[in-house]
Design a protein around this motif. Structure first.
Motif, mmCIF file in Angstrom:
data_model
loop_
_atom_site.group_PDB
_atom_site.id
_atom_site.type_symbol
_atom_site.label_atom_id
_atom_site.label_comp_id
_atom_site.label_asym_id
_atom_site.label_seq_id
_atom_site.Cartn_x
_atom_site.Cartn_y
_atom_site.Cartn_z
ATOM 1 N N SER A 75 0.720 -1.364 -0.022
ATOM 2 C CA SER A 75 0.097 0.075 0.025
ATOM 3 C C SER A 75 0.910 1.160 0.113
ATOM 4 O O SER A 75 0.555 2.184 -0.721
ATOM 5 C CB SER A 75 -0.936 0.021 1.334
ATOM 6 O OG SER A 75 -0.160 0.222 2.363
ATOM 7 N N CYS A 76 1.963 1.170 0.676
ATOM 8 C CA CYS A 76 2.914 2.483 0.611
ATOM 9 C C CYS A 76 3.546 2.504 -0.601
ATOM 10 O O CYS A 76 3.529 3.801 -1.250
ATOM 11 C CB CYS A 76 4.114 2.182 1.675
ATOM 12 S SG CYS A 76 3.660 2.234 3.471
ATOM 13 N N LEU A 77 3.953 1.463 -1.396
ATOM 14 C CA LEU A 77 4.555 1.563 -2.696
ATOM 15 C C LEU A 77 3.330 2.188 -3.562
ATOM 16 O O LEU A 77 3.686 3.047 -4.549
ATOM 17 C CB LEU A 77 5.033 0.215 -3.121
ATOM 18 C CG LEU A 77 6.162 -0.287 -2.437
ATOM 19 C CD1 LEU A 77 6.724 -1.610 -2.836
ATOM 20 C CD2 LEU A 77 7.506 0.647 -2.421
ATOM 21 N N LEU A 78 2.046 1.643 -3.463
ATOM 22 C CA LEU A 78 1.090 1.834 -4.472
ATOM 23 C C LEU A 78 0.667 3.406 -4.173
ATOM 24 O O LEU A 78 0.509 4.136 -5.085
ATOM 25 C CB LEU A 78 -0.151 1.269 -3.944
ATOM 26 C CG LEU A 78 -1.648 1.490 -4.836
ATOM 27 C CD1 LEU A 78 -1.357 1.180 -6.436
ATOM 28 C CD2 LEU A 78 -2.673 0.807 -3.963
ATOM 29 N N CYS A 79 0.692 4.180 -3.101
ATOM 30 C CA CYS A 79 0.328 5.357 -2.978
ATOM 31 C C CYS A 79 1.252 6.335 -3.392
ATOM 32 O O CYS A 79 1.049 7.403 -4.133
ATOM 33 C CB CYS A 79 0.098 5.873 -1.233
ATOM 34 S SG CYS A 79 -1.288 4.907 -0.606
ATOM 35 N N PHE A 80 2.635 6.030 -3.350
ATOM 36 C CA PHE A 80 3.628 6.648 -4.138
ATOM 37 C C PHE A 80 3.235 6.717 -5.449
ATOM 38 O O PHE A 80 3.567 7.860 -6.286
ATOM 39 C CB PHE A 80 5.080 6.185 -3.694
ATOM 40 C CG PHE A 80 6.078 6.770 -4.640
ATOM 41 C CD1 PHE A 80 6.577 8.200 -4.338
ATOM 42 C CD2 PHE A 80 6.768 5.998 -5.469
ATOM 43 C CE1 PHE A 80 7.622 8.860 -4.782
ATOM 44 C CE2 PHE A 80 7.881 6.814 -6.181
ATOM 45 C CZ PHE A 80 8.167 8.106 -6.005
ATOM 46 N N CYS A 81 3.118 5.634 -6.253
ATOM 47 C CA CYS A 81 2.821 5.350 -7.578
ATOM 48 C C CYS A 81 1.619 6.329 -8.230
ATOM 49 O O CYS A 81 1.657 6.815 -9.155
ATOM 50 C CB CYS A 81 2.804 3.892 -8.065
ATOM 51 S SG CYS A 81 4.338 3.052 -8.014
ATOM 52 N N VAL A 82 0.533 6.216 -7.281
ATOM 53 C CA VAL A 82 -0.574 6.675 -7.465
ATOM 54 C C VAL A 82 -0.273 8.311 -7.582
ATOM 55 O O VAL A 82 -0.753 9.239 -8.343
ATOM 56 C CB VAL A 82 -1.688 6.699 -6.524
ATOM 57 C CG1 VAL A 82 -2.816 7.727 -6.673
ATOM 58 C CG2 VAL A 82 -2.130 5.237 -6.687
ATOM 59 N N ASN A 83 0.409 8.975 -6.760
ATOM 60 C CA ASN A 83 0.808 10.361 -6.623
ATOM 61 C C ASN A 83 1.702 10.723 -7.936
ATOM 62 O O ASN A 83 1.469 11.680 -8.578
ATOM 63 C CB ASN A 83 1.742 10.665 -5.416
ATOM 64 C CG ASN A 83 2.053 12.055 -5.343
ATOM 65 O OD1 ASN A 83 3.409 12.325 -5.658
ATOM 66 N ND2 ASN A 83 1.374 12.880 -4.959
ATOM 67 N N VAL A 84 2.696 9.935 -8.421
ATOM 68 C CA VAL A 84 3.325 10.021 -9.375
ATOM 69 C C VAL A 84 2.436 10.073 -10.730
ATOM 70 O O VAL A 84 2.641 10.900 -11.625
ATOM 71 C CB VAL A 84 4.767 9.140 -9.640
ATOM 72 C CG1 VAL A 84 5.425 9.589 -11.109
ATOM 73 C CG2 VAL A 84 5.414 9.282 -8.570
ATOM 74 N N ILE A 85 1.671 8.939 -10.942
ATOM 75 C CA ILE A 85 0.721 9.144 -12.054
ATOM 76 C C ILE A 85 -0.182 9.850 -12.053
ATOM 77 O O ILE A 85 -0.434 10.798 -13.042
ATOM 78 C CB ILE A 85 -0.050 7.595 -11.953
ATOM 79 C CG1 ILE A 85 0.882 6.314 -12.185
ATOM 80 C CG2 ILE A 85 -1.070 7.648 -13.217
ATOM 81 C CD1 ILE A 85 1.571 6.301 -13.511
ATOM 82 N N GLY A 86 -0.464 10.837 -10.798
ATOM 83 C CA GLY A 86 -1.376 11.829 -10.944
ATOM 84 C C GLY A 86 -0.807 13.073 -11.551
ATOM 85 O O GLY A 86 -1.558 13.983 -12.233
ATOM 86 N N GLY A 87 0.546 13.225 -11.712
ATOM 87 C CA GLY A 87 1.180 14.050 -12.504
ATOM 88 C C GLY A 87 0.781 14.025 -13.928
ATOM 89 O O GLY A 87 0.809 14.923 -14.508
ATOM 90 N N LEU A 88 0.475 12.803 -14.461
ATOM 91 C CA LEU A 88 0.195 12.571 -15.749
ATOM 92 C C LEU A 88 -1.220 13.155 -16.102
ATOM 93 O O LEU A 88 -1.699 13.878 -17.047
ATOM 94 C CB LEU A 88 0.008 11.165 -16.335
ATOM 95 C CG LEU A 88 -0.415 10.758 -17.611
ATOM 96 C CD1 LEU A 88 0.260 11.360 -18.562
ATOM 97 C CD2 LEU A 88 -0.439 9.273 -17.658
ATOM 98 N N TYR A 89 -2.176 12.975 -15.165
ATOM 99 C CA TYR A 89 -3.468 13.429 -15.286
ATOM 100 C C TYR A 89 -3.743 14.920 -15.141
ATOM 101 O O TYR A 89 -4.673 15.512 -15.630
ATOM 102 C CB TYR A 89 -4.536 12.609 -14.255
ATOM 103 C CG TYR A 89 -4.474 11.251 -14.491
ATOM 104 C CD1 TYR A 89 -5.026 10.708 -15.833
ATOM 105 C CD2 TYR A 89 -4.276 10.198 -13.491
ATOM 106 C CE1 TYR A 89 -5.103 9.432 -16.038
ATOM 107 C CE2 TYR A 89 -4.471 8.735 -13.956
ATOM 108 C CZ TYR A 89 -5.055 8.457 -14.775
ATOM 109 O OH TYR A 89 -4.970 6.894 -15.174
#
Length: 225
Positions: A75-89
């Motif tokens: 879940s910690c890794l996932l939240c970090f990835c969600v944050n980075v992917i959010g830069g795309l959106y």
């Protein structure tokens, strides 16, 4: 060609290799869980509740490890990835970014909760199994209900995040068409677990997850910052 990182804001680009490593780390978490549950931990199918509780207590250390890797760390890794992917959106689809990021964080939070519930339930089972067997049975069934609902059996929230990610990526050509298609298929499998308790859907979501996380990790690592 994948254009994911080229569309990101400059502040997000230096994080893409780290996000790629995090995606691969999540794939390794999945692989570790498959190995442990497939080759090491095998609860007797015909055991009664008391025997199942005893099995959980006996293997408490290894089971806690699976919750740490498959839920807490994941879940910690996932939240970090969600944050980075959010830069795309943020660049191409603000509304979809808000929805996708929200579901991504929700997924991370409920997985974290499921992991902590699983770990604490093992400690409680060990405490009550001898002194209060009836209470231990209540804890055992509550553990099943909560962990299965939050992430062990129903993958609806993660499925919605993947569906949104796949749909926006397809529309704006942010990922290759094969990866977009695979993302949408995996998302649909996750969403379907809300309506069916068939173990095959849960297992398929996990198996496709290994492929998807590795694929996304390689895409993000290979892109220039």
């Amino acid at each position: 060609m994948d254009t994911l990182t080229n569309q990101m804001t400059p502040s997000k680009r230096p994080l893409t290799p780290l996000a790629g490593a995090a995606f691969i780390g999540m794939a390794l978490c999945y692989v570790t869980l498959f190995v442990i549950y497939g080759a090491v931990l095998r609860m007797p199918a015909e055991a009664n509740t008391t025997e199942k509780i005893a099995y959980l207590i006996e293997n408490k250390g290894l089971l806690n490890l699976t919750y740490v890797l498959g839920y807490v760390l994941f879940s910690c890794l996932l939240c970090f990835c969600v944050n980075v992917i959010g830069g795309l959106y943020q660049q191409v689809s603000p509304t979809a970014m808000a929805m996708a990021t929200l579901f991504g964080y929700f997924w991370g939070v409920i997985l974290l909760c499921a992991g902590m519930i699983g770990i604490s339930s093992h400690e409680l089972l060990a405490s009550y199994s001898n002194s209060n067997p009836a209470a231990a049975e209540v804890i055992y069934y509550a553990r099943i209900l909560l962990t299965e609902s939050l992430g062990g059996g129903i993958e609806f929230v993660g499925g919605v995040w993947l569906l949104l990610l796949g749909a926006v990526s397809w529309r704006h050509s942010l990922l290759s068409k094969p990866l977009c298609t695979f993302t949408l298929v995996k998302g649909a499998i996750g969403a379907a677990t809300l309506f069916s308790a068939e173990p095959v859907l849960r297992d398929l979501f996990g198996i496709t997850g290994i492929i998807w996380f590795l694929w996304m990790g390689l895409v993000m690592i290979k892109k220039p910052t």
